[in-house]
Scaffold this motif. Structure first.
Motif, PDB file in Angstrom:
ATOM      1  N   GLY A 109      50.695  26.898  45.690  1.00 58.72           N
ATOM      2  CA  GLY A 109      51.191  26.711  44.340  1.00 58.72           C
ATOM      3  C   GLY A 109      51.040  25.273  43.892  1.00 58.72           C
ATOM      4  N   HIS A 110      50.865  25.074  42.615  1.00 55.52           N
ATOM      5  CA  HIS A 110      50.701  23.736  42.050  1.00 55.52           C
ATOM      6  C   HIS A 110      51.499  23.615  40.766  1.00 55.52           C
ATOM      7  CE1 HIS A 110      47.442  23.031  44.908  1.00 55.52           C
ATOM      8  NE2 HIS A 110      46.979  24.222  44.589  1.00 55.52           N
TER       9      HIS A 110
ATOM     10  N   CYS B 256      49.468  17.131  39.647  1.00 55.84           N
ATOM     11  CA  CYS B 256      50.232  18.188  40.302  1.00 55.84           C
ATOM     12  C   CYS B 256      51.385  17.465  41.000  1.00 55.84           C
ATOM     13  CB  CYS B 256      49.387  18.949  41.326  1.00 55.84           C
ATOM     14  SG  CYS B 256      50.416  19.963  42.425  1.00 55.84           S
TER      15      CYS B 256
ATOM     16  N   PHE C 130      53.260  18.279  43.297  1.00 52.02           N
ATOM     17  CA  PHE C 130      53.308  18.428  44.758  1.00 52.02           C
ATOM     18  C   PHE C 130      52.205  17.631  45.452  1.00 52.02           C
ATOM     19  CE2 PHE C 130      54.922  22.705  43.377  1.00 52.02           C
ATOM     20  CZ  PHE C 130      56.239  22.464  43.706  1.00 52.02           C
ATOM     21  N   HIS C 131      51.039  17.537  44.818  1.00 54.72           N
ATOM     22  CA  HIS C 131      49.855  17.076  45.535  1.00 54.72           C
ATOM     23  C   HIS C 131      49.174  15.867  44.904  1.00 54.72           C
ATOM     24  CE1 HIS C 131      50.204  21.534  46.453  1.00 54.72           C
ATOM     25  NE2 HIS C 131      50.508  20.925  47.587  1.00 54.72           N
TER      26      HIS C 131
ATOM     27  N   MET D 233      45.431  14.977  43.585  1.00 49.05           N
ATOM     28  CA  MET D 233      45.356  16.091  42.640  1.00 49.05           C
ATOM     29  C   MET D 233      45.863  15.624  41.275  1.00 49.05           C
ATOM     30  SD  MET D 233      46.350  20.017  43.266  1.00 49.05           S
ATOM     31  CE  MET D 233      45.853  21.274  42.071  1.00 49.05           C
TER      32      MET D 233
HETATM   33 CU   LIG Z   1      49.098  20.903  43.828  1.00 48.55          CU
END
Ligand SMILES: [Cu+2]
Length: 342
Positions: free
Chosen positions: A235-236, A324, A326-327, A332
């Motif tokens: 997931g992003h 993103c 998370f990343h 990202m």
């Molecule tokens: Cu991500």
């Protein structure tokens, strides 16, 4: 990959190690990544091991993408990584299926976590951060022969991580880009959010994710709508401006996000200083075993499945960087450049 697995099963029958009564220490890895961090093998490497009761296994975390080493008791409902099993258990905790063991969400490559296995049994290992990351540990009684030695597992871990990382690097990335270049729609400008693949092998499930927006820079005209489409098993988020604090998969979209009739989420950005957070954008496959909560509803039309599309309409000329949540540390990030219609 299949050829190599066949080779491993040949070795399985060829090597039957004599039993030893001294407790042995075994080694494995959690995660692997490409040199730029963009491709993540979301896997225990190896993901199936045979050891003796009394032995221990030490997992070395080997990626910037966080993972956990977690053993739940039979029938225990899968907790979120924030809740833990509950919490974290100490390094060198024993697991015999009577109480859960959990390293916690490890964000530091090189960190190690050891689990001791005092009694025979077949135990499922999982990562609380990633649904598609499981392994199997067979703990045999001391008099039973075990099929492999550490050298075998080291080679297998290397081969599996190489296969996973090279899988995502070439073919899939190009296929996704081709798919998008062939897209004649002009109402929505599409951006693929990652690419990914789930692989099932006897010890459990592994996955690989490309932690990238596949068209990181896109130029559109004012009034156009951009659509992000989830192609990844991870997931992003698509996050402009101020990031919400401590983002998790259950962090809701920002208040200025609404739902389109088809369930996709949508926001309108009027200025470079606007903040928008998409919430968790993921394939519905994440819910296949009910282990991930449905995303928080934002309107009656929000479907009780994973939201895989996010749209933003840009009303004004400008440059709009996004991440993103998370990343972003793995690179990202993307940018939408909005130019005048004339
Ligand atoms: Cu991500």
């Amino acid at each position: 990959m299949r050829a190599k697995l066949a080779c491993f099963s040949f070795l399985f029958s060829a090597i039957a190690l004599p039993h030893s009564f001294a407790a042995e220490s075994w080694y494995a890895r959690a995660g692997a990544q490409s040199s730029d961090g963009g491709v993540q093998a979301i896997a225990f490497l190896p993901n199936e091991m045979w050891i003796h009761a009394g032995d221990s296994i030490t997992w070395t975390f080997a990626s910037d993408e966080p993972h956990s080493v977690t053993f739940l008791t039979t029938g225990q409902i899968r907790p979120s990584f924030t809740a833990g099993c509950p919490g974290i258990t100490a390094d060198e905790s024993p697991f015999d299926n009577s109480t859960c063991v959990n390293s916690g969400r490890v964000t530091t490559p090189g960190f190690t976590y050891t689990v001791k296995f005092p009694t025979a049994g077949n135990y499922r290992l999982l990562c609380l951060v990633h649904v598609n990351m499981t392994a199997l540990i067979h703990v045999l009684n001391a008099f039973e022969p075990i099929p492999h030695n550490q050298e075998f597992y080291d080679k297998q871990a290397f081969a599996e991580s190489h296969d996973l990382l090279s899988d995502a690097d070439g073919r899939d990335r190009e296929e996704v880009l081709e798919h998008h270049h062939g897209d004649a729609r002009d109402v929505h400008r599409a951006i693929a959010v990652g690419t990914g693949e789930i692989i099932s092998i006897p010890g459990g499930v592994q996955s690989v994710s490309v932690m990238r927006f596949m068209q990181p820079t896109i130029t559109i005209q004012e009034g156009d709508t951009v659509e992000w489409e989830a192609f990844d098993v991870s997931g992003h988020t698509i996050t402009f401006g101020q990031e919400p604090p401590n983002v998790t998969p259950s962090t809701p979209p920002s208040a200025n996000v609404f739902a389109d009739p088809d369930g996709a989420r949508h926001a309108i950005i009027n200025s470079e200083s606007d903040s928008v957070h998409s919430g968790f954008i993921a394939q519905a496959g994440h819910e296949r075993s009910g282990v991930v909560q449905a995303p928080p509803p934002i309107a009656q039309v929000q479907p009780p499945v994973g939201v895989t599309r996010f749209r933003v309409t840009f009303t004004h000329v400008g440059t709009y960087p996004y991440i993103c949540a998370f990343h972003d540390q793995l690179g990202m990030r993307g940018e939408v450049i909005v130019v005048s219609r004339r």
